[in-house]
Design a protein around this motif. Structure first.
Motif, PDB file in Angstrom:
ATOM      1  N   VAL A 587      23.062 -16.882 -21.383  1.00  0.00           N
ATOM      2  CA  VAL A 587      23.035 -18.335 -21.254  1.00  0.00           C
ATOM      3  C   VAL A 587      24.021 -18.924 -22.240  1.00  0.00           C
ATOM      4  N   THR A 588      24.975 -19.693 -21.734  1.00  0.00           N
ATOM      5  CA  THR A 588      25.924 -20.386 -22.605  1.00  0.00           C
ATOM      6  C   THR A 588      25.441 -21.789 -22.924  1.00  0.00           C
ATOM      7  N   SER A 589      24.847 -22.451 -21.938  1.00  0.00           N
ATOM      8  CA  SER A 589      24.279 -23.773 -22.170  1.00  0.00           C
ATOM      9  C   SER A 589      22.921 -23.872 -21.495  1.00  0.00           C
ATOM     10  N   THR A 590      21.912 -24.240 -22.264  1.00  0.00           N
ATOM     11  CA  THR A 590      20.574 -24.414 -21.692  1.00  0.00           C
ATOM     12  C   THR A 590      20.522 -25.608 -20.749  1.00  0.00           C
ATOM     13  N   LEU A 591      21.516 -26.493 -20.813  1.00  0.00           N
ATOM     14  CA  LEU A 591      21.538 -27.649 -19.910  1.00  0.00           C
ATOM     15  C   LEU A 591      21.953 -27.257 -18.498  1.00  0.00           C
ATOM     16  N   ASN A 592      22.469 -26.045 -18.335  1.00  0.00           N
ATOM     17  CA  ASN A 592      22.956 -25.593 -17.031  1.00  0.00           C
ATOM     18  C   ASN A 592      21.914 -24.816 -16.240  1.00  0.00           C
ATOM     19  N   GLN A 593      20.709 -24.697 -16.739  1.00  0.00           N
ATOM     20  CA  GLN A 593      19.793 -23.722 -16.158  1.00  0.00           C
ATOM     21  C   GLN A 593      19.150 -24.137 -14.848  1.00  0.00           C
ATOM     22  N   TYR A 594      19.457 -25.333 -14.361  1.00  0.00           N
ATOM     23  CA  TYR A 594      18.983 -25.692 -13.026  1.00  0.00           C
ATOM     24  C   TYR A 594      19.897 -25.114 -11.935  1.00  0.00           C
ATOM     25  N   THR A 595      20.880 -24.322 -12.336  1.00  0.00           N
ATOM     26  CA  THR A 595      21.634 -23.540 -11.357  1.00  0.00           C
ATOM     27  C   THR A 595      20.908 -22.244 -11.018  1.00  0.00           C
ATOM     28  N   THR A 596      19.792 -21.977 -11.703  1.00  0.00           N
ATOM     29  CA  THR A 596      19.000 -20.792 -11.409  1.00  0.00           C
ATOM     30  C   THR A 596      18.110 -21.053 -10.193  1.00  0.00           C
ATOM     31  N   GLU A 597      17.298 -20.060  -9.785  1.00  0.00           N
ATOM     32  CA  GLU A 597      16.409 -20.247  -8.639  1.00  0.00           C
ATOM     33  C   GLU A 597      14.947 -20.302  -9.058  1.00  0.00           C
ATOM     34  N   GLU A 598      14.593 -19.634 -10.147  1.00  0.00           N
ATOM     35  CA  GLU A 598      13.215 -19.627 -10.609  1.00  0.00           C
ATOM     36  C   GLU A 598      13.041 -20.781 -11.604  1.00  0.00           C
ATOM     37  N   LEU A 599      12.887 -21.978 -11.067  1.00  0.00           N
ATOM     38  CA  LEU A 599      12.843 -23.166 -11.913  1.00  0.00           C
ATOM     39  C   LEU A 599      11.639 -23.149 -12.843  1.00  0.00           C
ATOM     40  N   TRP A 600      10.566 -22.493 -12.408  1.00  0.00           N
ATOM     41  CA  TRP A 600       9.393 -22.404 -13.265  1.00  0.00           C
ATOM     42  C   TRP A 600       9.714 -21.759 -14.598  1.00  0.00           C
ATOM     43  N   PHE A 601      10.728 -20.897 -14.639  1.00  0.00           N
ATOM     44  CA  PHE A 601      11.054 -20.159 -15.857  1.00  0.00           C
ATOM     45  C   PHE A 601      11.478 -21.103 -16.977  1.00  0.00           C
ATOM     46  N   MET A 602      12.502 -21.918 -16.725  1.00  0.00           N
ATOM     47  CA  MET A 602      12.971 -22.837 -17.761  1.00  0.00           C
ATOM     48  C   MET A 602      11.959 -23.947 -18.018  1.00  0.00           C
ATOM     49  N   GLN A 603      11.293 -24.403 -16.961  1.00  0.00           N
ATOM     50  CA  GLN A 603      10.339 -25.489 -17.153  1.00  0.00           C
ATOM     51  C   GLN A 603       9.136 -25.035 -17.984  1.00  0.00           C
ATOM     52  N   HIS A 604       8.801 -23.763 -17.913  1.00  0.00           N
ATOM     53  CA  HIS A 604       7.754 -23.245 -18.787  1.00  0.00           C
ATOM     54  C   HIS A 604       8.266 -23.058 -20.208  1.00  0.00           C
ATOM     55  N   ASP A 605       9.389 -22.352 -20.342  1.00  0.00           N
ATOM     56  CA  ASP A 605       9.857 -21.998 -21.675  1.00  0.00           C
ATOM     57  C   ASP A 605      10.388 -23.189 -22.468  1.00  0.00           C
ATOM     58  N   PHE A 606      10.770 -24.282 -21.772  1.00  0.00           N
ATOM     59  CA  PHE A 606      11.268 -25.474 -22.461  1.00  0.00           C
ATOM     60  C   PHE A 606      10.309 -26.666 -22.317  1.00  0.00           C
ATOM     61  N   ASN A 607       9.074 -26.350 -21.961  1.00  0.00           N
ATOM     62  CA  ASN A 607       8.000 -27.359 -21.943  1.00  0.00           C
ATOM     63  C   ASN A 607       8.332 -28.575 -21.091  1.00  0.00           C
ATOM     64  N   GLY A 608       8.812 -28.360 -19.885  1.00  0.00           N
ATOM     65  CA  GLY A 608       9.017 -29.492 -19.000  1.00  0.00           C
ATOM     66  C   GLY A 608      10.376 -29.479 -18.327  1.00  0.00           C
ATOM     67  N   THR A 609      10.677 -30.575 -17.663  1.00  0.00           N
ATOM     68  CA  THR A 609      11.931 -30.684 -16.915  1.00  0.00           C
ATOM     69  C   THR A 609      13.062 -31.182 -17.804  1.00  0.00           C
ATOM     70  N   LEU A 610      14.269 -31.000 -17.328  1.00  0.00           N
ATOM     71  CA  LEU A 610      15.451 -31.432 -18.065  1.00  0.00           C
ATOM     72  C   LEU A 610      15.487 -32.948 -18.232  1.00  0.00           C
ATOM     73  N   TRP A 611      15.026 -33.686 -17.215  1.00  0.00           N
ATOM     74  CA  TRP A 611      15.113 -35.146 -17.277  1.00  0.00           C
ATOM     75  C   TRP A 611      13.973 -35.774 -18.091  1.00  0.00           C
ATOM     76  N   ASP A 612      12.822 -35.131 -18.116  1.00  0.00           N
ATOM     77  CA  ASP A 612      11.713 -35.685 -18.896  1.00  0.00           C
ATOM     78  C   ASP A 612      11.634 -35.123 -20.313  1.00  0.00           C
ATOM     79  N   ASN A 613      12.260 -33.966 -20.527  1.00  0.00           N
ATOM     80  CA  ASN A 613      12.144 -33.289 -21.827  1.00  0.00           C
ATOM     81  C   ASN A 613      13.508 -32.791 -22.299  1.00  0.00           C
ATOM     82  N   ARG A 614      14.522 -33.640 -22.158  1.00  0.00           N
ATOM     83  CA  ARG A 614      15.897 -33.222 -22.430  1.00  0.00           C
ATOM     84  C   ARG A 614      16.079 -32.695 -23.857  1.00  0.00           C
ATOM     85  N   ASP A 615      15.374 -33.260 -24.816  1.00  0.00           N
ATOM     86  CA  ASP A 615      15.517 -32.811 -26.197  1.00  0.00           C
ATOM     87  C   ASP A 615      15.181 -31.336 -26.348  1.00  0.00           C
TER      88      ASP A 615
END
Length: 702
Positions: A587-615
């Motif tokens: 991973v070069t940028s964690t902001l790019n991870q919605y190019t993946t297919e298993e969205l549950w992965f980042m949303q779990h490990d980063f406690n939410g979605t990119l738009w609601d939990n961008r920090d």
């Protein structure tokens, strides 16, 4: 029956082996790769495959072998790659049913040799003999939307290559999703009425029943991309089938939940789950992924694993037994046991279970009774390597197929009192000669909030009076671990034999050290694990215990999350302590991870979605620290990696080049998240080693 031929004994082979000073990438990749050993009913013989590769001819060669479980003697069963699977079947201990990987009648099909023509490339054979003497079998493969078996060799080529989707989850790991999905097919071999006038004692009508037919919503088994025949089972009498599929009513991209369905083998009823979110028998918190459904010897119960978290792939696997009465009841076993088992078998008497679970950097075998209470502690009695597979023999001993950092395959029989070794590859294969337990040790140190475990792997001819550059390797996952196991992708001894002392640490987030340690990485990708790695490097650098490690000329490398961490290290102080870095599919940028297919992965490990939990995403984004990048960096990425798309590798390389950091980019158009092709892997090793050795001064040649 297939003919048997005797092979030279392991002792005779060992006596003739040359001593290998160091294992090279070619030796590691060419050495035999052996399957698990599958025993017959009486526990007297076991069959396994062995596949080797020649870099001279660029071809593989495969043989099927018989292992005598009383003497350890090995005989050649069949030499050739045509047989892709084999199971023991029938009333005798010498009858087998096997899959021929080709079909004389149908292009792209397979055969149940020499009984049935299967019109598609099905696999995952399981079977049971019915009371009438018929053989009910299961195989999996892709199906058309109408439920018939899909055969790519016979499919029409469309005029357009366009793909059109109207929901998320358009590709997965290394393939784009198509209308064809995976399913479980059932068939029956019936005894021939007059076997004396037939080429076979069995006949097949050609009927293959889609056992997932009629399920509402999307359903697919085995669960891709890692599912196999372990995702389904058949009762000993062949009447009932269990299989698991991800929850059909939930979007696959957002949930990990999966259910176990029961269905008659004859397809007379639509399959129904018994542990779904709304099923009456489901324990209150059991909403996550299910695994390993296994019928009891009498078919009256089914044991399985299930997680609680429905958006978390690394939650604890809990052990359940479902009693299959008119009213299904489910019981949890050893509730408080702080391990997550991933393999399961019943004892022959149906009164206990055997499970394999990762435990302190190993994968061990444990047993427990079917009435084990919450505080029960399962008993371990396996070798300290990693169990690839195991089977329970009639006397309740276990035939174990395992590996270690120094041996690619071992076979042994384990009981609570003893272990009987039948085969070890490092004492048989010329390519692995000289490898042994003395190559490896482990150590502990104080990490961020608890003690942390790590492995040390030494090069050939190691002496503690010399010094060797450090190879600091970081595992992926992140909920994974460096285990005492053999790997053909990241083989720790092969790295060491370039002239390094390899240090492989299991920081916060690693599995096998308790669920709390695994879970603590959530929303902490760049904090606790990084701190553990820094403390580990400092421990190696400052401790009098490791005078032979040259940290000043060390390198660091990692893949997947390990690649992320290398990128994170590049922008932080630890990055300046290494002479070179390697990122594989990271991973070069964690902001790019919605190019993946298993969205549950980042949303779990980063406690939410990119738009609601961008920090949460920005906090640990490696590219934020690009101005600090300075250490020479080798970047690898496969074009068919859809979980971490190749743009991440190109992104990193472009930034390094723009900053003037010495860097190289290696791309494989035909590889996904891992480099699996042996010729590609050979290039992978040589190019990486050439790069890092130039900066570290390691003595390895490429």
């Amino acid at each position: 029956m297939l003919g048997l031929r005797s092979c030279a004994s392991a002792a005779a082979v060992l006596a003739a082996l040359p001593h290998v000073l160091a294992i090279t990438p070619e030796q590691m990749l060419a050495a035999p790769r052996r399957s698990e050993a599958i025993p017959n009913r009486s526990g007297t013989l076991a069959a396994f495959t062995s596949t080797s590769y020649s870099f001279d001819t660029h071809n593989t060669s495969t043989s099927w072998n018989l292992l005598d479980l009383n003497t350890g003697d090995i005989s050649l069963l069949y030499n050739g790659s045509e047989i892709s699977e084999m199971i023991w079947i029938g009333p005798t201990d010498t009858s087998v049913l096997y899959v021929n990987g080709t079909n004389r009648e149908v292009d792209g099909g397979v055969e149940l040799y020499m009984v049935a023509s299967i019109p598609a490339p099905l696999s995952g054979l399981k079977a049971a003999v019915t009371q009438s003497g018929a053989i009910n079998f299961l195989m999996n493969g892709q199906r058309y939307p109408n439920g018939t078996a899909y055969n790519e060799a016979l499919a029409e080529t469309p005029a357009s290559t366009a793909r059109l989707y109207d929901s998320i989850y358009v590709r997965h790991w290394d393939r784009w999703l198509t209308p064809e999905t995976f399913t479980l097919f059932a068939g029956t071999l019936t005894p021939a009425s007059d076997s004396s006038n037939s080429s076979s004692a069995w006949s097949f009508s050609g009927e293959l029943r889609d056992l997932l037919a009629g399920i509402e919503g999307q359903a697919e088994t085995p669960v891709q991309p890692f599912g196999d025949s372990g995702d389904y089972d058949i009762t000993p009498d062949g009447s009932t089938v269990a299989f698991l599929t991800k929850a059909p009513e939930l979007p696959y991209a957002n949930y990990t939940a999966s259910y176990i369905f029961l269905v008659p083998h004859d397809g007379s009823a639509v399959a129904a789950p018994f542990n779904c979110h709304n099923c009456s028998a489901t324990p209150e918190n059991a909403r996550g992924a299910s695994a390993a459904p296994r019928f009891s010897p009498d078919g009256s119960s089914i044991a399985y694993f299930q997680m609680d978290g429905e958006t978390y792939e690394s939650d604890k696997n809990k052990i359940y037994i479902a009693r299959l009465d008119d009213s299904i009841t489910v019981t949890e076993l050893a509730d408080d046991w702080d391990r997550s088992p991933d393999q399961l078998r019943w004892a022959p008497d149906g009164q206990s279970l055997f499970v394999a679970a990762k435990d302190v950097g190993r994968e061990r075998l444990f047993s427990l009774p079917i009435d084990a209470g919450a505080d029960y502690v399962p008993t371990n009695y396996s070798d300290p390597g990693v169990i690839a597979a195991f089977h329970i023999l009639p006397d309740s001993s276990a035939l174990v197929s395992s590996s270690s950092i120094y041996s690619s395959r071992d076979f042994y029989i384990a009981t609570p009192e003893d272990k009987t070794w039948l085969f070890t590859s490092n004492s048989t294969d010329p390519e692995l000669s000289g490898l042994g337990p003395e190559d490896v040790s482990d150590f502990w140190y104080q990490g961020n909030f608890t003690t942390v475990h790590g492995w040390i792997v030494y090069p050939e001819s190691f002496t503690d009076t010399s010094t060797y550059p450090l190879a600091f390797l970081i595992h992926g996952g992140p909920q994974s671990a460096w285990l005492n196991s053999w790997s053909t992708r990241w083989n720790l001894r092969t790295w060491a034999d370039q002239g390094y002392v390899v240090v492989a640490i299991n920081p916060t987030g690693s599995t096998s050290y308790g669920q709390a340690f695994t879970d603590a990485i959530q929303n902490n990708w760049g904090s606790y694990p990084y701190d553990d790695l820094v403390k580990g490097w400092e421990h190696i650098n400052s401790s009098e215990e490791f005078p032979y490690v040259d940290t000043a000329n060390g390198i660091a490398a990692g893949a997947s999350y390990g690649g992320y961490m290398v990128n994170w290290i590049q922008g932080h102080d630890l990055g300046r302590e290494f002479q070179a870095l390697v990122t594989h599919d990271g991973v070069t940028s964690t902001l790019n991870q919605y190019t993946t297919e298993e969205l549950w992965f980042m949303q779990h490990d980063f406690n939410g979605t990119l738009w609601d939990n961008r920090d949460n995403y920005e906090r640990y984004d490696p590219i934020r620290y690009a101005r600090n990048f300075a250490t020479p960096h080798f970047v690898v990425h496969g074009s068919k990696d859809y979980r971490l798309p190749v743009s991440e590798g190109v992104f990193l390389f472009n930034v390094l080049q723009e900053l003037g950091v010495d860097s190289r980019f290696l791309n494989f158009p035909d590889e996904g998240h891992w480099v699996l092709n042996r010729e590609n892997s050979r290039v992978w090793h040589h190019e990486i080693f050439r790069f890092i050795n130039a900066y570290s001064g390691a003595s390895g040649s490429t």
